[in-house]
Design a protein around this motif. Sequence first.
Motif, PDB file in Angstrom:
ATOM      1  N   PRO A  20       0.826  -1.204   0.000  1.00 60.74           N
ATOM      2  CA  PRO A  20       0.000   0.000   0.000  1.00 60.74           C
ATOM      3  C   PRO A  20       0.861   1.255   0.000  1.00 60.74           C
ATOM      4  O   PRO A  20       2.091   1.178   0.003  1.00 60.74           O
ATOM      5  N   GLY A  21       0.219   2.394   0.014  1.00 62.34           N
ATOM      6  CA  GLY A  21       0.932   3.658   0.108  1.00 62.34           C
ATOM      7  C   GLY A  21       1.060   4.383  -1.211  1.00 62.34           C
ATOM      8  O   GLY A  21       1.484   5.529  -1.258  1.00 62.34           O
ATOM      9  N   ASP A  22       0.741   3.700  -2.321  1.00 64.89           N
ATOM     10  CA  ASP A  22       0.801   4.329  -3.642  1.00 64.89           C
ATOM     11  C   ASP A  22       2.176   4.953  -3.892  1.00 64.89           C
ATOM     12  O   ASP A  22       2.305   6.157  -4.114  1.00 64.89           O
ATOM     13  N   PRO A  23       3.247   4.120  -3.874  1.00 67.32           N
ATOM     14  CA  PRO A  23       4.578   4.687  -4.123  1.00 67.32           C
ATOM     15  C   PRO A  23       4.678   5.323  -5.496  1.00 67.32           C
ATOM     16  O   PRO A  23       4.038   4.862  -6.449  1.00 67.32           O
ATOM     17  N   GLU A  24       5.458   6.370  -5.582  1.00 65.31           N
ATOM     18  CA  GLU A  24       5.594   7.078  -6.850  1.00 65.31           C
ATOM     19  C   GLU A  24       6.423   6.238  -7.832  1.00 65.31           C
ATOM     20  O   GLU A  24       7.250   5.424  -7.424  1.00 65.31           O
ATOM     21  N   PRO A  25       6.197   6.446  -9.137  1.00 60.07           N
ATOM     22  CA  PRO A  25       6.931   5.665 -10.144  1.00 60.07           C
ATOM     23  C   PRO A  25       8.357   6.184 -10.315  1.00 60.07           C
ATOM     24  O   PRO A  25       8.747   6.647 -11.390  1.00 60.07           O
ATOM     25  N   LEU A  26       9.129   6.089  -9.253  1.00 64.03           N
ATOM     26  CA  LEU A  26      10.506   6.564  -9.290  1.00 64.03           C
ATOM     27  C   LEU A  26      11.399   5.547  -9.989  1.00 64.03           C
ATOM     28  O   LEU A  26      11.131   4.345  -9.972  1.00 64.03           O
ATOM     29  N   ALA A  27      12.476   6.033 -10.562  1.00 64.17           N
ATOM     30  CA  ALA A  27      13.446   5.136 -11.193  1.00 64.17           C
ATOM     31  C   ALA A  27      14.232   4.399 -10.124  1.00 64.17           C
ATOM     32  O   ALA A  27      14.668   4.990  -9.144  1.00 64.17           O
ATOM     33  N   PHE A  28      14.354   3.091 -10.282  1.00 68.34           N
ATOM     34  CA  PHE A  28      15.291   2.355  -9.435  1.00 68.34           C
ATOM     35  C   PHE A  28      16.293   1.644 -10.331  1.00 68.34           C
ATOM     36  O   PHE A  28      15.952   1.165 -11.406  1.00 68.34           O
ATOM     37  N   ASP A  29      17.509   1.618  -9.875  1.00 68.75           N
ATOM     38  CA  ASP A  29      18.602   1.040 -10.644  1.00 68.75           C
ATOM     39  C   ASP A  29      19.302   0.013  -9.766  1.00 68.75           C
ATOM     40  O   ASP A  29      19.774   0.345  -8.675  1.00 68.75           O
ATOM     41  N   ILE A  30      19.319  -1.223 -10.215  1.00 67.15           N
ATOM     42  CA  ILE A  30      20.009  -2.295  -9.497  1.00 67.15           C
ATOM     43  C   ILE A  30      21.073  -2.853 -10.433  1.00 67.15           C
ATOM     44  O   ILE A  30      20.759  -3.226 -11.569  1.00 67.15           O
ATOM     45  N   ASP A  31      22.301  -2.883  -9.992  1.00 59.16           N
ATOM     46  CA  ASP A  31      23.317  -3.554 -10.809  1.00 59.16           C
ATOM     47  C   ASP A  31      24.018  -4.603  -9.967  1.00 59.16           C
ATOM     48  O   ASP A  31      23.722  -4.787  -8.791  1.00 59.16           O
ATOM     49  N   TRP A  32      24.944  -5.321 -10.589  1.00 60.48           N
ATOM     50  CA  TRP A  32      25.581  -6.435  -9.890  1.00 60.48           C
ATOM     51  C   TRP A  32      26.570  -5.960  -8.837  1.00 60.48           C
ATOM     52  O   TRP A  32      26.496  -6.377  -7.682  1.00 60.48           O
ATOM     53  N   ALA A  33      27.507  -5.104  -9.209  1.00 59.61           N
ATOM     54  CA  ALA A  33      28.603  -4.748  -8.305  1.00 59.61           C
ATOM     55  C   ALA A  33      28.408  -3.415  -7.616  1.00 59.61           C
ATOM     56  O   ALA A  33      28.924  -3.214  -6.509  1.00 59.61           O
ATOM     57  N   GLY A  34      27.708  -2.455  -8.232  1.00 62.03           N
ATOM     58  CA  GLY A  34      27.579  -1.132  -7.637  1.00 62.03           C
ATOM     59  C   GLY A  34      28.940  -0.501  -7.433  1.00 62.03           C
ATOM     60  O   GLY A  34      29.813  -0.571  -8.309  1.00 62.03           O
ATOM     61  N   PRO A  35      29.183   0.109  -6.264  1.00 60.75           N
ATOM     62  CA  PRO A  35      30.476   0.753  -6.013  1.00 60.75           C
ATOM     63  C   PRO A  35      31.632  -0.223  -5.782  1.00 60.75           C
ATOM     64  O   PRO A  35      32.782   0.210  -5.638  1.00 60.75           O
ATOM     65  N   VAL A  36      31.346  -1.528  -5.702  1.00 56.72           N
ATOM     66  CA  VAL A  36      32.406  -2.514  -5.515  1.00 56.72           C
ATOM     67  C   VAL A  36      33.207  -2.607  -6.807  1.00 56.72           C
ATOM     68  O   VAL A  36      32.654  -2.860  -7.883  1.00 56.72           O
ATOM     69  N   GLU A  37      34.509  -2.410  -6.728  1.00 56.56           N
ATOM     70  CA  GLU A  37      35.363  -2.409  -7.915  1.00 56.56           C
ATOM     71  C   GLU A  37      35.806  -3.826  -8.250  1.00 56.56           C
ATOM     72  O   GLU A  37      36.967  -4.200  -8.134  1.00 56.56           O
ATOM     73  N   HIS A  38      34.831  -4.625  -8.664  1.00 56.64           N
ATOM     74  CA  HIS A  38      35.040  -6.046  -8.892  1.00 56.64           C
ATOM     75  C   HIS A  38      34.121  -6.440 -10.039  1.00 56.64           C
ATOM     76  O   HIS A  38      32.953  -6.062 -10.055  1.00 56.64           O
ATOM     77  N   GLU A  39      34.623  -7.173 -11.019  1.00 56.47           N
ATOM     78  CA  GLU A  39      33.770  -7.633 -12.094  1.00 56.47           C
ATOM     79  C   GLU A  39      32.927  -8.795 -11.586  1.00 56.47           C
ATOM     80  O   GLU A  39      33.433  -9.900 -11.358  1.00 56.47           O
ATOM     81  N   LEU A  40      31.635  -8.530 -11.430  1.00 59.74           N
ATOM     82  CA  LEU A  40      30.715  -9.522 -10.886  1.00 59.74           C
ATOM     83  C   LEU A  40      29.543  -9.656 -11.851  1.00 59.74           C
ATOM     84  O   LEU A  40      28.587  -8.885 -11.813  1.00 59.74           O
ATOM     85  N   PRO A  41      29.577 -10.646 -12.743  1.00 61.21           N
ATOM     86  CA  PRO A  41      28.579 -10.709 -13.819  1.00 61.21           C
ATOM     87  C   PRO A  41      27.282 -11.418 -13.474  1.00 61.21           C
ATOM     88  O   PRO A  41      26.322 -11.340 -14.237  1.00 61.21           O
ATOM     89  N   ASP A  42      27.221 -12.134 -12.337  1.00 65.78           N
ATOM     90  CA  ASP A  42      26.011 -12.909 -12.064  1.00 65.78           C
ATOM     91  C   ASP A  42      25.929 -13.247 -10.580  1.00 65.78           C
ATOM     92  O   ASP A  42      26.818 -12.909  -9.789  1.00 65.78           O
ATOM     93  N   GLU A  43      24.828 -13.919 -10.210  1.00 69.99           N
ATOM     94  CA  GLU A  43      24.587 -14.278  -8.811  1.00 69.99           C
ATOM     95  C   GLU A  43      25.705 -15.165  -8.233  1.00 69.99           C
ATOM     96  O   GLU A  43      26.193 -14.890  -7.122  1.00 69.99           O
ATOM     97  N   PRO A  44      26.151 -16.227  -8.921  1.00 73.73           N
ATOM     98  CA  PRO A  44      27.235 -17.026  -8.336  1.00 73.73           C
ATOM     99  C   PRO A  44      28.500 -16.217  -8.081  1.00 73.73           C
ATOM    100  O   PRO A  44      29.179 -16.428  -7.068  1.00 73.73           O
ATOM    101  N   ALA A  45      28.834 -15.301  -8.979  1.00 74.54           N
ATOM    102  CA  ALA A  45      30.034 -14.485  -8.768  1.00 74.54           C
ATOM    103  C   ALA A  45      29.881 -13.606  -7.535  1.00 74.54           C
ATOM    104  O   ALA A  45      30.828 -13.437  -6.746  1.00 74.54           O
ATOM    105  N   VAL A  46      28.699 -13.028  -7.338  1.00 78.92           N
ATOM    106  CA  VAL A  46      28.456 -12.215  -6.150  1.00 78.92           C
ATOM    107  C   VAL A  46      28.539 -13.064  -4.894  1.00 78.92           C
ATOM    108  O   VAL A  46      29.177 -12.681  -3.899  1.00 78.92           O
TER     109      VAL A  46
END
Length: 548
Positions: A20-46
């Motif tokens: 509930p709460g009617d959240p606004e349609p804000l942009a969300f961005d999810i990536d694998w590594a984010g600020p971690v300086e590591h090449e992480l291409p998938d779930e097993p690598a993470v």
Amino acid sequence: MRTGPEVAARVAAEQLRALPGDPEPLAFDIDWAGPVEHELPDEPAVQAACGIMHVHGRAAGRPQRLGVDYASTLAGVLAAQGVLAASLARARGAWFTSVRTSVAEAALLSVQQYLAVATADDDWAEHWQSGGRPPFTSRDGVRFELEVLHAEGWLRFWAELGAESGAVADGWWPFQQRFATAAANLPEALHRAVREVDYDTVVSVAALAGVSVLPVRDDPVPPAEAPACTFRALPGTARFAERRGVAPLDGIVVVESTRRIQGPLAGHLLRMLGAEVIRVEPPGGDAMRGVAPMSGDCSARFRALNDGKRAVELDVKSASGRRELCELVADADAFVHNWAPGKAAQLGLDAEDLSRVAPGLVYAWSSGWEPLRWPDPPLGTDFLVQAHSGLAAAVQPAGEPSAPSLMTLTDVLGGAVSAMGVLAALLHRQRTGEGVRVDSSLFSSAGVLPRPPRRPVLDQPLRTSDGFAVLSGTAPEQLAAILGVAPEAVAERIRERPSGFWSAELSAADVVVTPVCTDLRELAADPRFAAVLGRGTHVFPLAPWEFS
């Protein structure tokens, strides 16, 4: 709306649609590594790089992959939290437009207690050994999990089964500490004692001793569907002034009375989003504060989940203590607890009671089993929930017996789901003034994890000459061709050289080689993680969101 890794983005979108709460349609961005300086291409690598394989594999004595996309799912819940928090801030006058998080940051959050223990500043060493772990198997072949919180019940259960007294005594510490160590090397004599009786006998003895037992399901699909959170309107209308700040929850006050992991983690996440969290503890303070290893003058495990909260000691069992709690709640926006079922009503501190002293209150209960109803409910703890929910089957590969991970999967995800529910309720309250009761549980959070209809065959990390590594970006047959060996000889070939060699050797073939973290202290010292880890008397993950 931008998306990232498929599972994480899908979990975030599904939860936002359901809340509930009617959240606004804000942009969300999810990536694998984010600020971690590591090449992480998938779930097993993470899972490999961020310590999940190491912690999950402790009980087996080697790194192991979780059979579910746990880090991705947790990242999806964090992204939903971020959107809700930003929407709440916008409704209160701020102007956030997007939120970012990553699967790697979610993974680090999931191992934060183990990271705190590994990097604590005292000379206490981690005491864990592989082998000997539950589940147990009865004479008629039933594999089951067992839970008991007090030594008296443990002693009586094993005495009734005729187990050797020395083994019973030796087994209590590793059993009790398995939540902290992710391992439980129990004496073989205990396993032998239950193999000599049928499961019906185990159930009868457990009932006499006050011990909970549940069979471990082999079906990875949950036995019942439950929403992550349920919401119910409370009487009264909130009165609040507009508050503005830099953090999304700046000015929001949360009172919590929680213990162990699930409840404290919910408050921890709300605090990282900017809320003031007031932690109610019994006279003398929470007993967990003194549990080794120490980080400064407090337990590292306790600090991992409770640093930054303001502690208030009061006895909720006394009339004066209940009055003090009501005074705290009267000036708060939300109250969070994970008391045992029925305790709130017994104390006169249930949602209807507190909404009378704090109209418009958000009241959140994090339990073990809601919305399931049991005639005689078992203890609502992590490993029993994994056993009954099918998660114990999903995390283990096909061909191996079902067994809960001794990494506290539902405790962490349950805390994150509870915080998400509080945020949705706060947003609804901000828009309508209405108070809301939010119920969530370890069981309901387990259902957030996507499950395959059948248990998967998992690619486990390969041993190299200096450790273990995960290879991403190629099928086994392709990897065999690249190495010039038969598929059945790949593991032997990889073992001949160190992980670093294979990383350089296979990069030209677009194969990403991720060394598996097998020491959380090395992860803490790795400069690639510097942007996402804070440092004090122990190392801890920083807030996993960026708002803009």
